[in-house]
Write a protein that holds these residues in place. Structure first.
Motif, short mmCIF file in Angstrom:
data_model
loop_
_atom_site.label_atom_id
_atom_site.label_comp_id
_atom_site.label_asym_id
_atom_site.label_seq_id
_atom_site.Cartn_x
_atom_site.Cartn_y
_atom_site.Cartn_z
N SER A 18 41.54 56.60 42.04
CA SER A 18 42.26 55.48 42.62
C SER A 18 43.60 55.29 41.93
O SER A 18 43.72 55.48 40.72
CB SER A 18 41.43 54.19 42.50
N ASP A 20 45.10 52.31 42.24
CA ASP A 20 45.17 50.86 42.02
C ASP A 20 45.05 50.55 40.53
O ASP A 20 44.00 50.81 39.92
CB ASP A 20 44.05 50.18 42.79
N PRO A 21 46.09 49.98 39.90
CA PRO A 21 46.01 49.69 38.46
C PRO A 21 44.96 48.66 38.10
O PRO A 21 44.44 48.65 36.98
CB PRO A 21 47.43 49.18 38.14
N GLU A 22 44.62 47.77 39.03
CA GLU A 22 43.62 46.75 38.75
C GLU A 22 42.21 47.34 38.66
O GLU A 22 41.32 46.73 38.06
CB GLU A 22 43.66 45.67 39.83
N LEU A 23 42.02 48.50 39.27
CA LEU A 23 40.71 49.14 39.24
C LEU A 23 40.49 49.98 37.99
O LEU A 23 39.34 50.33 37.67
CB LEU A 23 40.53 50.05 40.47
N GLN A 24 41.54 50.29 37.25
CA GLN A 24 41.43 51.20 36.12
C GLN A 24 40.49 50.71 35.01
O GLN A 24 39.69 51.48 34.49
CB GLN A 24 42.82 51.52 35.55
N PRO A 25 40.55 49.42 34.61
CA PRO A 25 39.59 48.95 33.59
C PRO A 25 38.14 49.07 34.05
O PRO A 25 37.26 49.42 33.26
CB PRO A 25 39.99 47.48 33.39
N PHE A 26 37.91 48.78 35.34
CA PHE A 26 36.55 48.90 35.87
C PHE A 26 36.08 50.35 35.85
O PHE A 26 34.95 50.65 35.44
CB PHE A 26 36.50 48.36 37.30
N GLN A 88 47.03 55.64 30.42
CA GLN A 88 47.79 55.46 31.66
C GLN A 88 48.67 56.69 31.96
O GLN A 88 49.80 56.58 32.42
CB GLN A 88 48.65 54.19 31.59
#
Length: 317
Positions: A18, A20-26, A88
């Motif tokens: 993905s 999407d940067p918001e999905l990276q921690p998940f 990142q």
């Protein structure tokens, strides 16, 4: 580095699952958990089969090698993915990409061969019980595992050498979370006709021959179990190969899923989620399948953590 009109690149970009940067921690937490569970679960099985003398039998010798292959299989993909998410950065060097691809093929082929060897072991144990202790001796077990390693290394070495002959130009983005053989061949700007021929031939050979051997073994096993008169005898015979059958089904179903998804979609990036099942979920579930469905492993694990002693089948010794 310039070669005529072509530029030989020194690194690739792994686009991952993905953007999407918001999905990276998940994703980082999810795959870190999967890796730790897989490594810990398979390591426990290896330790149990080594430390418990009652598990020094052919079946558990092969199982410990399968667990080692699972650890190696998942270790070729997840650590690099975690590093890329944490930093990142999607960059992977050409040398690291070739190395990752090579070891992924090695451990994938090794797991395929070991599952076939385990099916042969169950075939001899159930269909030829009187000859089994003599036939499946330590020397034969070692030769079967060594043969699996040799064929896996040769397969990986051949494909790696062929990829090293290719030139990579402007298309340096890999729409995957690891360096996979088919993706690498598609990115090449040189002629890949011979690579495609060898790749598909080997895929058919490594997929078809072991699967045919497994199916043949289980056809004979089912026939032998059907001939057993008592229900208890049938259950006992089937229970010895139920875990292996579950792992085989999971391995080949996920492999088939990746293959069919690559045919059904024209977008290479869409294949990556299907590969997660094959490359990550399968190695993670294998120790659970064997520990939950196999009382010998459960008893060995209980003994490792201070449980009561128990009685198990005789070992090689």
């Amino acid at each position: 580095m310039w070669q005529g009109n072509e530029t030989q690149i020194s690194e690739f970009l792994l686009l991952g699952l993905s953007k999407d940067p918001e999905l990276q921690p998940f994703l980082f937490g999810l795959f870190l958990s999967m890796y730790l569970i897989t490594a810990f679960g398979n390591l426990l099985i290896i330790l149990a089969t080594i430390t418990d003398s009652h598990l020094h039998t052919p079946m558990y010798f092969f199982l410990s090698n399968l667990s080692f292959a699972d650890i190696g299989f998942i270790s070729t993909t997840i650590p690099k993915m975690l590093v890329n998410i944490h930093t990142q950065s999607k960059v992977i060097t050409y040398a690291d990409c070739i190395t990752q691809m090579s070891f992924f093929m090695l451990f994938g082929a090794l797991e395929d061969f070991l599952l076939t060897v385990m099916a042969y072991d169950r075939f001899l144990a159930i269909c030829c019980p009187l000859h089994y202790p003599v036939t499946m001796n330590l020397q034969l077990c070692a030769l079967l595992v060594l043969g699996s390693w040799v064929m896996s290394v040769l397969h990986s070495l051949l494909q790696t050498i062929m990829v090293l002959q290719l030139s990579f130009c402007a298309h340096w983005q890999i729409p995957h979370f690891f360096c996979e053989l088919n993706q690498m061949v598609q990115l090449a700007c040189s002629n890949t006709f011979f690579n495609d021929i060898v790749m598909y031939f080997e895929s058919g050979l490594l997929g078809g021959v072991p699967l045919a051997g497994i199916l043949y073994s289980y056809c004979k096993i089912v026939s032998s179990i059907h001939a057993i008169s008592s229900a208890q005898g049938k259950y006992k015979a089937f229970s010895t190969c139920a875990s292996h059958l579950s792992v085989v089904s999971l391995f080949y179903c996920t492999s088939l899923g990746v293959y069919l998804s690559s045919i059904a979609t024209h977008h290479a990036h869409a294949i990556a989620p299907f590969s997660v099942m094959y490359a990550m979920v399968t190695p993670m579930l294998n120790p659970f399948i064997y520990s939950m469905r196999n009382k010998d492993i459960k008893w060995a694990l209980k003994k490792m953590f201070g449980g009561k002693p128990y009685k198990l089948p005789l070992s090689w010794g």
